[in-house]
Write a protein that holds these residues in place. Structure first.
Motif, short mmCIF file in Angstrom:
data_model
loop_
_atom_site.label_atom_id
_atom_site.label_comp_id
_atom_site.label_asym_id
_atom_site.label_seq_id
_atom_site.Cartn_x
_atom_site.Cartn_y
_atom_site.Cartn_z
N CYS A 25 -83.72 14.93 -73.12
CA CYS A 25 -83.40 14.14 -72.02
C CYS A 25 -84.97 13.68 -71.69
O CYS A 25 -85.81 13.53 -72.58
CB CYS A 25 -83.22 14.46 -70.32
SG CYS A 25 -83.72 12.94 -69.60
N MET A 26 -84.95 12.06 -71.42
CA MET A 26 -86.37 11.60 -72.10
C MET A 26 -85.85 10.34 -71.38
O MET A 26 -84.80 10.14 -69.99
CB MET A 26 -86.46 10.99 -73.62
CG MET A 26 -85.62 10.22 -73.64
SD MET A 26 -86.39 9.33 -75.55
CE MET A 26 -85.84 10.72 -76.01
N GLY A 27 -86.79 9.12 -70.94
CA GLY A 27 -87.09 7.60 -70.30
C GLY A 27 -88.21 7.21 -69.80
O GLY A 27 -88.99 7.87 -70.01
N HIS A 74 -90.93 9.22 -71.23
CA HIS A 74 -90.97 9.79 -72.83
C HIS A 74 -91.79 9.13 -73.52
O HIS A 74 -92.70 9.52 -73.06
CB HIS A 74 -90.59 7.54 -73.15
CG HIS A 74 -90.14 8.23 -74.90
ND1 HIS A 74 -90.22 8.90 -75.81
CD2 HIS A 74 -89.02 6.93 -74.98
CE1 HIS A 74 -89.44 8.34 -77.01
NE2 HIS A 74 -89.11 7.35 -76.44
N SER A 76 -91.77 11.99 -76.20
CA SER A 76 -91.41 12.45 -77.74
C SER A 76 -91.89 11.37 -78.84
O SER A 76 -91.14 10.10 -79.02
CB SER A 76 -90.32 12.51 -77.83
OG SER A 76 -89.86 12.80 -79.19
N ASN A 81 -87.16 3.41 -78.57
CA ASN A 81 -87.35 3.34 -77.27
C ASN A 81 -86.09 3.46 -76.82
O ASN A 81 -84.94 4.04 -77.61
CB ASN A 81 -86.99 1.87 -77.66
CG ASN A 81 -89.14 1.37 -78.03
OD1 ASN A 81 -89.27 2.01 -77.78
ND2 ASN A 81 -88.70 -0.24 -77.23
N VAL A 82 -85.66 3.99 -75.86
CA VAL A 82 -84.59 4.22 -75.23
C VAL A 82 -83.44 3.44 -74.12
O VAL A 82 -84.55 3.09 -74.12
CB VAL A 82 -83.82 6.16 -74.76
CG1 VAL A 82 -84.97 6.80 -76.29
CG2 VAL A 82 -85.31 5.88 -73.52
N VAL A 84 -81.84 4.26 -70.50
CA VAL A 84 -81.37 5.75 -70.16
C VAL A 84 -79.69 5.00 -68.53
O VAL A 84 -80.18 4.50 -68.32
CB VAL A 84 -81.78 6.37 -68.49
CG1 VAL A 84 -82.08 7.55 -67.46
CG2 VAL A 84 -83.31 6.72 -69.42
N TYR A 97 -91.97 4.76 -76.22
CA TYR A 97 -92.97 6.20 -75.99
C TYR A 97 -94.02 5.68 -75.20
O TYR A 97 -94.91 5.20 -74.91
CB TYR A 97 -93.17 5.95 -77.37
CG TYR A 97 -94.00 7.53 -78.11
CD1 TYR A 97 -94.02 8.96 -77.36
CD2 TYR A 97 -95.69 6.78 -78.47
CE1 TYR A 97 -95.30 9.56 -77.37
CE2 TYR A 97 -96.95 8.02 -78.67
CZ TYR A 97 -96.28 9.57 -77.91
OH TYR A 97 -97.09 10.26 -78.12
N ILE A 115 -78.39 9.30 -72.38
CA ILE A 115 -79.82 8.63 -73.19
C ILE A 115 -79.47 7.86 -74.51
O ILE A 115 -78.76 9.21 -74.98
CB ILE A 115 -80.56 9.54 -73.15
CG1 ILE A 115 -80.77 10.16 -72.03
CG2 ILE A 115 -82.48 8.65 -74.07
CD1 ILE A 115 -81.72 9.47 -70.58
N ALA A 141 -89.41 14.05 -71.56
CA ALA A 141 -89.02 14.19 -72.97
C ALA A 141 -90.27 15.00 -73.89
O ALA A 141 -90.67 13.64 -74.04
CB ALA A 141 -87.67 13.24 -73.45
#
Length: 268
Positions: A25-27, A74, A76, A81-82, A84, A97, A115, A141
């Motif tokens: 997961c991340m965000g 975020h 990682s 860029n992500v 969610v 990031y 994600i 993440a």
């Protein structure tokens, strides 16, 4: 001021990131310095209206206490860029990031969290159902998509945003993929705030509100490893912070040119 007792250990707790272990997961995205307040009715009517208003306020308080407040970080360094999604709806977009989102209020429940790469819904890096209990949590993440140093995986941290009193509560989260276990000291190693924090670990301590120069160094028995970074911080009494150690000690040979740094956010 922190008392400079020789090798004084101020560590309150350390261990792997508490909470729920997930598969990925991340965000993130947003400022962390917004304070929440409950400004319930400024005036009250006479008689029965008073009782009704009070009952309503108590109900609102009970509902607020039973909610889940979740933010995403975020961390990682080689991930893009992500976006969610929660329950199929976008909640965060184009998150870079090192961004840490504001808290998102949810009813405690199980949610489908997806994600993707920003603007590319077909590039999915995580798609799982997550059980979110009541309380405050950070979904962080960690690791790398390349897995050169650490595998990409999330950690769910339980956030303690309770009032620390006159002191400041500071949590360290080790999120630097190529860094060894670290000690964090002040005063040229005379005061030890955190010891032996490994990648993925979270540790918490409380200190008087003041200005500090944090010394990050590889963990050693005598807390005298060579300093790899010094960071000036000024926590305020009564506040709660998280300091994320991010980036690479050797960015030139890493999957992404992101130097080692400390990302400090206010939790409360």
């Amino acid at each position: 001021m922190v008392q400079n007792h020789t090798r004084r250990r101020a560590l309150a707790a350390i261990g792997t990131a508490s909470g729920i272990a997930l598969a990925g997961c991340m965000g993130g995205g947003g400022d962390e310095d917004e304070e929440m307040s409950d400004d319930s009715g400024n005036g009250m009517s006479d008689g029965g209206a008073d009782d009704g208003g009070m009952e309503g306020d108590e109900t609102d308080d009970d509902m607020a206490e039973s909610m889940a407040n979740v933010r995403v970080a975020h961390l990682s360094p080689d991930a893009p860029n992500v976006d969610v999604y929660v329950g199929g709806d976008p909640v965060l977009e184009d998150v870079p990031y090192r961004d840490v989102s504001d808290y998102l209020e949810l009813e405690p429940d199980t949610y489908e969290v997806m994600i993707t790469a920003a603007g590319d819904a077909d590039t999915v890096v995580f798609d799982e159902e997550l059980e979110i209990p009541e309380g405050e949590f950070t979904i962080a993440a960690l690791g790398e998509l390349s897995e050169e140093n650490q595998p990409f995986e999330p950690a769910v941290l339980e956030d303690d945003v309770s009032d620390p009193g006159d002191d400041a509560r500071v949590r360290l989260v080790h999120a630097s993929p190529d860094a060894p276990a670290v000690d964090v000291t002040v005063g040229d190693g005379e005061t030890v705030l955190f010891e032996g924090a490994e990648f993925g670990d979270a540790a918490t301590t409380e200190v008087p509100g003041d200005e500090y120069a944090l010394e990050v160094r590889p963990a050693t028995e005598n807390y005298d490893g060579d300093i790899v970074g010094t960071f000036d911080v000024a926590p305020e009494g009564g506040s709660v912070y998280t300091a994320f150690a991010v980036g690479y000690l050797e960015p030139g040979s890493a999957p992404a040119d992101e130097a080692f740094d400390l990302e400090v956010v206010m939790d409360n």
